[in-house]
Design a protein around this motif. Structure first.
Motif, PDB file in Angstrom:
ATOM      1  N   GLN A  40       0.827  -1.208   0.000  1.00  0.00           N
ATOM      2  CA  GLN A  40       0.000   0.000   0.000  1.00  0.00           C
ATOM      3  C   GLN A  40       0.861   1.257   0.000  1.00  0.00           C
ATOM      4  N   ALA A  41       1.889   1.270   0.833  1.00  0.00           N
ATOM      5  CA  ALA A  41       2.760   2.441   0.906  1.00  0.00           C
ATOM      6  C   ALA A  41       3.572   2.615  -0.373  1.00  0.00           C
ATOM      7  N   GLY A  42       4.007   1.497  -0.943  1.00  0.00           N
ATOM      8  CA  GLY A  42       4.890   1.571  -2.104  1.00  0.00           C
ATOM      9  C   GLY A  42       4.186   1.937  -3.394  1.00  0.00           C
ATOM     10  N   VAL A  43       2.939   1.470  -3.573  1.00  0.00           N
ATOM     11  CA  VAL A  43       2.240   1.704  -4.845  1.00  0.00           C
ATOM     12  C   VAL A  43       1.312   2.907  -4.793  1.00  0.00           C
ATOM     13  N   LEU A  44       1.219   3.576  -3.644  1.00  0.00           N
ATOM     14  CA  LEU A  44       0.327   4.735  -3.556  1.00  0.00           C
ATOM     15  C   LEU A  44       0.644   5.811  -4.597  1.00  0.00           C
ATOM     16  N   PRO A  45       1.922   6.173  -4.833  1.00  0.00           N
ATOM     17  CA  PRO A  45       2.203   7.158  -5.886  1.00  0.00           C
ATOM     18  C   PRO A  45       1.731   6.692  -7.266  1.00  0.00           C
ATOM     19  N   ALA A  46       1.860   5.393  -7.558  1.00  0.00           N
ATOM     20  CA  ALA A  46       1.388   4.875  -8.848  1.00  0.00           C
ATOM     21  C   ALA A  46      -0.128   4.923  -8.931  1.00  0.00           C
ATOM     22  N   LEU A  47      -0.799   4.601  -7.825  1.00  0.00           N
ATOM     23  CA  LEU A  47      -2.258   4.674  -7.809  1.00  0.00           C
ATOM     24  C   LEU A  47      -2.731   6.102  -8.031  1.00  0.00           C
ATOM     25  N   ARG A  48      -2.044   7.062  -7.385  1.00  0.00           N
ATOM     26  CA  ARG A  48      -2.409   8.467  -7.557  1.00  0.00           C
ATOM     27  C   ARG A  48      -2.221   8.888  -9.014  1.00  0.00           C
ATOM     28  N   GLU A  49      -1.067   8.522  -9.589  1.00  0.00           N
ATOM     29  CA  GLU A  49      -0.793   8.870 -10.984  1.00  0.00           C
ATOM     30  C   GLU A  49      -1.836   8.259 -11.917  1.00  0.00           C
ATOM     31  N   TYR A  50      -2.176   7.005 -11.680  1.00  0.00           N
ATOM     32  CA  TYR A  50      -3.161   6.320 -12.521  1.00  0.00           C
ATOM     33  C   TYR A  50      -4.534   6.977 -12.413  1.00  0.00           C
ATOM     34  N   ASN A  51      -4.979   7.215 -11.192  1.00  0.00           N
ATOM     35  CA  ASN A  51      -6.317   7.779 -10.989  1.00  0.00           C
ATOM     36  C   ASN A  51      -6.457   9.165 -11.615  1.00  0.00           C
ATOM     37  N   LEU A  52      -5.433   9.992 -11.459  1.00  0.00           N
ATOM     38  CA  LEU A  52      -5.506  11.341 -12.021  1.00  0.00           C
ATOM     39  C   LEU A  52      -5.498  11.300 -13.548  1.00  0.00           C
ATOM     40  N   ALA A  53      -4.672  10.433 -14.118  1.00  0.00           N
ATOM     41  CA  ALA A  53      -4.587  10.353 -15.576  1.00  0.00           C
ATOM     42  C   ALA A  53      -5.840   9.758 -16.186  1.00  0.00           C
ATOM     43  N   GLN A  54      -6.484   8.839 -15.462  1.00  0.00           N
ATOM     44  CA  GLN A  54      -7.655   8.132 -15.986  1.00  0.00           C
ATOM     45  C   GLN A  54      -8.975   8.838 -15.683  1.00  0.00           C
TER      46      GLN A  54
END
Length: 298
Positions: A40-54
């Motif tokens: 959860q801590a490690g992929v949070l930046p990727a989740l944020r990037e994905y959600n904003l882009a999508q």
């Protein structure tokens, strides 16, 4: 591969997730990491990037509509600590004049606050929003639109549209995103349309396409800035998106008739059609022969 490398690999998988399938991907990479807290801590930046882009949509607290969570919706952090992740996750819905905190893992909203819009840009932003909602109801199923003004500018507005269709029982999903920047000073309408479709029944086929838009605004639209001007801006968008959808339909038809047929031979090398009944007979005979050999050796 150490834990950090596994986190990086998991993040890359998440960023490539097809529409509506990121939870499936996240559940799969859990088996790679085997540590939910680190994951959860490690992929949070990727989740944020994905959600904003999508253009992920969120329920606006206290209201009966959804808003798009994107870079345009993000409220700049006032914190002196630039590494404070919580301060990065506050967004606003101009339609309801509400800001909220957004959890990129659970996709839930919380902590609503009232936000006063910029009085100079709000009249035309609201007019664009009204015209956009009318356009959305006419052309999209379950779509969401958000219209933002640009901080510090009374002449630049952003229109974002997203529509999702998930059909896991038939193994396909799709997402339409479009973003337009309306600049009344430059008299320009620029933007892009992004389309993603994933079909995965007994295979894995993805379509990802981008169409760029650049149009000049008629002087009357740039000068008036009222409801009539907003409707004309959306008329330009309607025409452009209609032309793009028609071109996609033509492309699909051509691919079915020409491109896909060119990927395989119409006939085998013998130039004669294959007799599948005879092939089945050969297979059955071979199986019987093998069975005799097994029983005979016993």
């Amino acid at each position: 591969m150490d834990a950090e490398e596994r986190i990086q690999a998991a993040s890359k998988f998440l960023l490539q997730s097809p529409p509506g399938e990121i939870n499936d991907v996240l559940n799969d990479v859990r088996n790679i990491i085997s540590d939910d807290e680190s994951l959860q801590a490690g992929v949070l930046p990727a989740l944020r990037e994905y959600n904003l882009a999508q253009f992920i949509t969120a329920d606006v607290p206290g209201h009966q509509h959804q808003s798009i969570v994107s870079e345009a919706a993000r409220i700049p952090s006032g914190s002196a600590d630039e590494d404070d992740e919580q301060s990065q996750d506050r967004y606003w819905d101009p339609r309801s004049r509400t800001s909220f905190r957004f959890d990129h893992l659970s996709l839930e909203t919380s902590d609503p606050e009232h936000v006063e819009p910029d009085p100079e840009s709000e009249p035309f932003r609201a007019a664009l929003e009204t015209a956009s909602l009318t356009y959305l109801s006419s052309h999209y199923h379950d779509g969401v639109v958000s219209v933002f003004s640009t901080p510090g500018s009374a002449s630049r507005y952003i229109i974002q549209i997203v529509a999702n269709k998930y059909n896991p029982s038939n193994y396909w999903s799709g997402r339409w995103r479009s973003e337009y920047i309306v600049d009344t000073d430059a008299k320009q309408l620029t933007g892009k349309i992004l389309l993603n479709v994933h079909y995965y029944e007994q295979g894995n086929v993805q379509l990802s396409t981008t169409h760029n838009v650049s149009l000049s605004l008629p002087p009357a639209i740039a000068a008036s800035g009222g409801a009539s001007a907003a409707s004309k801006v959306l008329a330009l968008i309607e025409t452009e998106e209609g032309k793009y959808q028609s071109s996609l339909n033509d492309t699909y038809a051509e691919m079915g008739e020409k491109t896909f047929k060119g990927l395989r031979r119409a006939l085998p090398m013998t130039r004669s059609k294959l007799d599948w009944d005879r092939v089945l007979g050969y297979k059955l005979g071979a199986e019987l022969t093998n069975s005799k050999g097994v029983f005979g050796s016993a």
